[in-house]
Design a protein around this motif. Structure first.
Motif, PDB file in Angstrom:
ATOM      1  N   LEU A 375      46.334  29.938  26.098  1.00 30.79           N
ATOM      2  CA  LEU A 375      46.905  29.879  27.377  1.00 30.79           C
ATOM      3  C   LEU A 375      46.176  31.332  28.018  1.00 30.79           C
ATOM      4  O   LEU A 375      45.652  31.007  29.088  1.00 30.79           O
ATOM      5  CB  LEU A 375      48.474  30.028  27.405  1.00 30.79           C
ATOM      6  CG  LEU A 375      48.844  30.177  28.721  1.00 30.79           C
ATOM      7  CD1 LEU A 375      48.839  29.151  29.509  1.00 30.79           C
ATOM      8  CD2 LEU A 375      50.520  30.396  28.488  1.00 30.79           C
ATOM      9  N   ARG A 376      46.093  32.311  27.302  1.00 27.76           N
ATOM     10  CA  ARG A 376      45.546  33.695  27.824  1.00 27.76           C
ATOM     11  C   ARG A 376      44.052  33.285  28.183  1.00 27.76           C
ATOM     12  O   ARG A 376      43.625  33.763  29.080  1.00 27.76           O
ATOM     13  CB  ARG A 376      45.687  34.796  26.732  1.00 27.76           C
ATOM     14  CG  ARG A 376      45.325  35.988  26.924  1.00 27.76           C
ATOM     15  CD  ARG A 376      45.491  37.082  25.965  1.00 27.76           C
ATOM     16  NE  ARG A 376      46.735  37.521  26.188  1.00 27.76           N
ATOM     17  CZ  ARG A 376      47.239  38.377  27.059  1.00 27.76           C
ATOM     18  NH1 ARG A 376      46.565  38.795  27.681  1.00 27.76           N
ATOM     19  NH2 ARG A 376      48.535  38.612  26.908  1.00 27.76           N
ATOM     20  N   ALA A 377      43.284  32.690  27.259  1.00 25.10           N
ATOM     21  CA  ALA A 377      41.800  32.410  27.621  1.00 25.10           C
ATOM     22  C   ALA A 377      41.527  31.663  28.945  1.00 25.10           C
ATOM     23  O   ALA A 377      40.727  31.895  29.578  1.00 25.10           O
ATOM     24  CB  ALA A 377      41.212  31.933  26.393  1.00 25.10           C
ATOM     25  N   HIS A 378      42.671  30.478  28.778  1.00 22.87           N
ATOM     26  CA  HIS A 378      42.434  29.849  29.876  1.00 22.87           C
ATOM     27  C   HIS A 378      42.764  30.596  31.389  1.00 22.87           C
ATOM     28  O   HIS A 378      41.961  30.353  32.222  1.00 22.87           O
ATOM     29  CB  HIS A 378      43.471  28.593  30.151  1.00 22.87           C
ATOM     30  CG  HIS A 378      43.498  27.616  31.275  1.00 22.87           C
ATOM     31  ND1 HIS A 378      42.776  26.736  31.407  1.00 22.87           N
ATOM     32  CD2 HIS A 378      44.575  27.898  32.236  1.00 22.87           C
ATOM     33  CE1 HIS A 378      43.075  26.153  32.685  1.00 22.87           C
ATOM     34  NE2 HIS A 378      43.994  26.618  33.056  1.00 22.87           N
ATOM     35  N   LEU A 379      43.652  31.281  31.519  1.00 21.81           N
ATOM     36  CA  LEU A 379      44.030  32.163  32.571  1.00 21.81           C
ATOM     37  C   LEU A 379      43.144  33.188  32.811  1.00 21.81           C
ATOM     38  O   LEU A 379      42.858  33.417  33.987  1.00 21.81           O
ATOM     39  CB  LEU A 379      45.401  32.830  32.403  1.00 21.81           C
ATOM     40  CG  LEU A 379      46.511  32.041  32.370  1.00 21.81           C
ATOM     41  CD1 LEU A 379      47.941  32.402  32.151  1.00 21.81           C
ATOM     42  CD2 LEU A 379      46.771  30.842  33.752  1.00 21.81           C
ATOM     43  N   GLU A 380      42.403  33.882  31.832  1.00 24.38           N
ATOM     44  CA  GLU A 380      41.272  34.632  32.257  1.00 24.38           C
ATOM     45  C   GLU A 380      40.303  34.071  32.576  1.00 24.38           C
ATOM     46  O   GLU A 380      39.548  34.532  33.581  1.00 24.38           O
ATOM     47  CB  GLU A 380      40.971  35.295  30.601  1.00 24.38           C
ATOM     48  CG  GLU A 380      42.117  36.410  30.362  1.00 24.38           C
ATOM     49  CD  GLU A 380      41.562  36.993  29.031  1.00 24.38           C
ATOM     50  OE1 GLU A 380      40.630  36.686  28.335  1.00 24.38           O
ATOM     51  OE2 GLU A 380      42.377  37.950  28.543  1.00 24.38           O
ATOM     52  N   LYS A 381      39.898  32.636  32.276  1.00 22.58           N
ATOM     53  CA  LYS A 381      38.509  32.028  32.745  1.00 22.58           C
ATOM     54  C   LYS A 381      39.002  31.640  34.389  1.00 22.58           C
ATOM     55  O   LYS A 381      38.075  31.794  35.130  1.00 22.58           O
ATOM     56  CB  LYS A 381      38.701  30.983  31.744  1.00 22.58           C
ATOM     57  CG  LYS A 381      37.403  29.869  32.493  1.00 22.58           C
ATOM     58  CD  LYS A 381      37.199  28.697  31.552  1.00 22.58           C
ATOM     59  CE  LYS A 381      35.979  27.868  32.119  1.00 22.58           C
ATOM     60  NZ  LYS A 381      35.924  26.716  31.341  1.00 22.58           N
ATOM     61  N   GLU A 382      40.197  31.363  34.575  1.00 21.78           N
ATOM     62  CA  GLU A 382      40.542  30.892  35.958  1.00 21.78           C
ATOM     63  C   GLU A 382      40.370  31.902  36.669  1.00 21.78           C
ATOM     64  O   GLU A 382      40.063  32.130  38.147  1.00 21.78           O
ATOM     65  CB  GLU A 382      41.841  30.183  35.954  1.00 21.78           C
ATOM     66  CG  GLU A 382      41.944  28.936  35.411  1.00 21.78           C
ATOM     67  CD  GLU A 382      41.173  27.915  35.808  1.00 21.78           C
ATOM     68  OE1 GLU A 382      41.452  27.571  37.327  1.00 21.78           O
ATOM     69  OE2 GLU A 382      40.168  27.198  35.251  1.00 21.78           O
ATOM     70  N   CYS A 383      40.995  33.303  36.513  1.00 21.34           N
ATOM     71  CA  CYS A 383      41.045  34.497  37.138  1.00 21.34           C
ATOM     72  C   CYS A 383      39.706  34.696  37.567  1.00 21.34           C
ATOM     73  O   CYS A 383      39.182  35.121  38.541  1.00 21.34           O
ATOM     74  CB  CYS A 383      41.717  35.626  36.478  1.00 21.34           C
ATOM     75  SG  CYS A 383      41.908  36.992  37.318  1.00 21.34           S
ATOM     76  N   ARG A 384      38.649  34.728  36.438  1.00 14.90           N
ATOM     77  CA  ARG A 384      37.200  35.193  36.805  1.00 14.90           C
ATOM     78  C   ARG A 384      36.592  33.991  37.955  1.00 14.90           C
ATOM     79  O   ARG A 384      35.781  34.690  38.753  1.00 14.90           O
ATOM     80  CB  ARG A 384      36.475  35.056  35.359  1.00 14.90           C
ATOM     81  CG  ARG A 384      36.832  36.313  34.412  1.00 14.90           C
ATOM     82  CD  ARG A 384      35.678  36.413  33.457  1.00 14.90           C
ATOM     83  NE  ARG A 384      35.380  35.242  32.666  1.00 14.90           N
ATOM     84  CZ  ARG A 384      36.170  34.946  31.448  1.00 14.90           C
ATOM     85  NH1 ARG A 384      37.159  35.767  30.996  1.00 14.90           N
ATOM     86  NH2 ARG A 384      35.850  33.800  30.834  1.00 14.90           N
ATOM     87  N   SER A 385      36.949  32.805  37.675  1.00 12.13           N
ATOM     88  CA  SER A 385      36.617  31.967  38.653  1.00 12.13           C
ATOM     89  C   SER A 385      36.800  32.063  39.920  1.00 12.13           C
ATOM     90  O   SER A 385      36.277  32.108  40.751  1.00 12.13           O
ATOM     91  CB  SER A 385      36.774  30.680  38.180  1.00 12.13           C
ATOM     92  OG  SER A 385      36.770  29.588  39.351  1.00 12.13           O
ATOM     93  N   TYR A 386      38.319  32.634  40.363  1.00 14.94           N
ATOM     94  CA  TYR A 386      38.669  32.619  41.816  1.00 14.94           C
ATOM     95  C   TYR A 386      37.800  34.186  42.138  1.00 14.94           C
ATOM     96  O   TYR A 386      37.893  34.283  43.491  1.00 14.94           O
ATOM     97  CB  TYR A 386      40.321  32.817  41.728  1.00 14.94           C
ATOM     98  CG  TYR A 386      40.939  31.577  41.523  1.00 14.94           C
ATOM     99  CD1 TYR A 386      40.643  30.690  42.705  1.00 14.94           C
ATOM    100  CD2 TYR A 386      41.796  31.150  40.518  1.00 14.94           C
ATOM    101  CE1 TYR A 386      41.399  29.458  42.603  1.00 14.94           C
ATOM    102  CE2 TYR A 386      42.357  29.978  40.492  1.00 14.94           C
ATOM    103  CZ  TYR A 386      42.088  29.253  41.510  1.00 14.94           C
ATOM    104  OH  TYR A 386      42.815  28.114  41.346  1.00 14.94           O
ATOM    105  N   LYS A 387      37.916  35.067  41.208  1.00 19.28           N
ATOM    106  CA  LYS A 387      37.159  36.439  41.697  1.00 19.28           C
ATOM    107  C   LYS A 387      35.747  36.156  42.128  1.00 19.28           C
ATOM    108  O   LYS A 387      35.217  36.709  43.158  1.00 19.28           O
ATOM    109  CB  LYS A 387      37.241  37.226  40.557  1.00 19.28           C
ATOM    110  CG  LYS A 387      38.641  38.182  40.534  1.00 19.28           C
ATOM    111  CD  LYS A 387      38.508  39.001  39.274  1.00 19.28           C
ATOM    112  CE  LYS A 387      40.038  39.759  39.240  1.00 19.28           C
ATOM    113  NZ  LYS A 387      40.140  40.773  38.343  1.00 19.28           N
ATOM    114  N   LEU A 388      34.962  35.059  41.361  1.00 17.91           N
ATOM    115  CA  LEU A 388      33.551  34.772  41.559  1.00 17.91           C
ATOM    116  C   LEU A 388      33.703  34.065  43.289  1.00 17.91           C
ATOM    117  O   LEU A 388      32.735  34.329  43.993  1.00 17.91           O
ATOM    118  CB  LEU A 388      33.062  33.829  40.620  1.00 17.91           C
ATOM    119  CG  LEU A 388      31.746  33.089  40.767  1.00 17.91           C
ATOM    120  CD1 LEU A 388      30.722  34.351  40.822  1.00 17.91           C
ATOM    121  CD2 LEU A 388      31.433  32.155  39.580  1.00 17.91           C
ATOM    122  N   GLU A 389      34.762  33.251  43.289  1.00 13.42           N
ATOM    123  CA  GLU A 389      34.479  32.657  44.742  1.00 13.42           C
ATOM    124  C   GLU A 389      34.966  33.839  45.881  1.00 13.42           C
ATOM    125  O   GLU A 389      34.032  33.739  46.885  1.00 13.42           O
ATOM    126  CB  GLU A 389      35.900  31.909  44.796  1.00 13.42           C
ATOM    127  CG  GLU A 389      35.629  30.239  43.960  1.00 13.42           C
ATOM    128  CD  GLU A 389      36.698  29.430  43.891  1.00 13.42           C
ATOM    129  OE1 GLU A 389      37.562  29.619  44.736  1.00 13.42           O
ATOM    130  OE2 GLU A 389      36.740  28.344  43.212  1.00 13.42           O
TER     131      GLU A 389
END
Length: 449
Positions: A375-389
């Motif tokens: 769960l933590r790895a997934h949320l960190e990945k999603e957070c990076r994705s939104y910051k990239l956008e």
């Protein structure tokens, strides 16, 4: 003498029919045997596709599972919910327990939590797709004793302590299920050892913007909706030129029990009591900056809320923060005898609204170390994705800034002034509750006649 071809055809068909009857009897016998075995079977891995193995701790082996498939007890479709027939029959004999699930989601692409409006996708529809895909449920929602808390509208998110749903799920409990197929040992803490890892299994089947972050055993009389003690929302906003002190002092006026019919979207057909109790209101900085601006949040906690209540409250506070209304307007809107008809005003946008927590007594949510790490790895990945956008949009903003000359930019920013503000208490009003009820009664009378 040659035989009659018609008689030979009839005899051949009769022989085939007899062979089919024998095969049906044989399958029914095997079905009864396998159903008895399934009643004590505890599945450790679920067949979610043809390539996913099935590992059972009972004596049912590969050949038996193939026979189940042959007679329709296993539905391996990836996209469709299992039929109400054979597969539900097999799962019905497995032990079940009453469980509360803690859910988080980013609501931007969903039409709210509930599926009642027949608009897809919703949070609820995606969760049930995952529940059926992982074979954790069988039967309809009434049979599952399903309930939800913290229902949110289109675009609203839920994170942190989040929304809670409760329902019967398949269990690893080895005790013989009750006559209705549900285990009565549903709340015992010691019965959680060796249980199915609900968080891990469901998160593998859910879309990226929905996560299960914990589960808890619950009593069978627990209701996610009616057992909730309080709900807490956060509304995020950029400070810009808002008067934070005026907004904070005004927000305190909401605390206590009031009639909030002027701070909601009225549902006269289903809601008759518009009194709600607000226990706390806070406004604070999130320590996040963008250029010269700063991210802030309002936190509002109460026992329950009306339809669009938070967004209406925030909209009025924004008008006060902009200096367009005084704090007294809140007192006037809360005085429903004096202000029986809601002035027309636009609600605050839905995206910054987050359901932060739902409070319950006795629930202890748990999450295995493996599921927590994933769960933590997934949320960190999603957070990076939104910051990239966000970085891409920021580059677009910089590009626009260098494309136009200073004089052109000046013309853009000074070309129009905002619309003249009309005081709330001078605006057209919506129909009152009594007027809405009278209209509903008239419509029912006309339909009856």
């Amino acid at each position: 003498m040659e035989g009659n071809p018609n008689i030979e055809l009839v005899n051949s068909l009769q022989a085939q029919m007899e062979s089919l009857r024998e095969r049906i009897n044989q399958l029914e016998t095997e079905n009864a045997k396998l159903s008895r075995q399934l009643s004590v079977c505890v599945c450790q891995k679920i067949a979610v596709s043809d390539k996913t193995p099935v590992d059972c701790s009972s004596s049912i082996g590969e050949m038996e599972m193939l026979k189940l498939d042959e007679i329709g007890l296993l539905n391996r479709s990836k996209d469709k919910e299992p039929a109400a027939g054979g597969n539900a029959m097999a799962l019905h004999h497995l032990p079940k327990r009453y469980v509360a699930l803690k859910v988080m989601y980013f609501g931007q692409r969903f039409y709210g939590f509930a599926s009642e409006a027949q608009m897809d996708p919703t949070i609820e529809s995606e969760i049930f797709k995952a529940l059926h895909k992982t074979r954790l449920v069988s039967g309809d929602r009434k049979e599952l004793q399903y309930s939800r808390c913290g229902r949110t509208d289109k675009g609203v998110s839920s994170v942190g302590q989040v929304s809670v749903i409760s329902l019967f799920l398949r269990s690893n409990l080895k005790k013989t299920p009750a006559s209705n197929g549900y285990s009565v040992e549903s709340f015992a803490e010691e019965s959680c050892d060796g249980e199915i890892d609900y968080v891990k299994i469901l998160n593998r089947a859910l879309p990226n913007d929905i996560r299960i972050i914990g589960w808890s055993p619950a009593r069978t009389d627990f209701s996610a909706r009616f057992s909730c003690l309080s709900r807490e929302y956060k509304y995020f906003f950029w400070r810009e030129n808002l008067n934070i002190m005026a907004m904070e002092s005004s927000g305190k006026r909401f605390i206590g029990e009031h009639d909030f019919r002027n701070f909601c979207k009225m549902d006269a057909a289903n809601v008759h009591n518009y009194r709600r109790y607000i226990t706390s209101f806070e406004i604070f900085s999130c320590n996040e900056r963008y250029g010269d601006d700063e991210l802030w949040a309002m936190k509002i906690k109460g026992s329950a809320f009306l339809w669009h209540q938070i967004r209406c409250m925030v909209a009025i506070l924004f008008l006060i923060g902009q200096g367009l209304e005084s704090s007294n307007v809140i007192d006037e809107l809360l005085d429903t005898e004096r202000t029986s008809r809601k002035p027309q005003y636009k609600m605050a946008p839905e995206i910054p609204l987050v359901l932060q927590s739902c409070e319950f007594d006795g629930l202890k949510f748990k999450c295995s170390s493996d599921a927590r790490q994933a769960l933590r790895a997934h949320l960190e990945k999603e957070c990076r994705s939104y910051k990239l956008e966000a970085a891409i949009f920021h580059e677009g903003l910089l590009s626009c800034s260098t494309t136009f000359s200073d004089s052109t930019q000046l013309n853009i920013t000074t070309k129009k002034k905002g619309p003249t503000h009309i005081p709330l208490m001078s605006r057209p009003t919506e129909p009152s509750y009594e007027e809405r009820r009278a209209k509903l009664a008239a419509a029912r009378s006309n339909n009856y006649n």
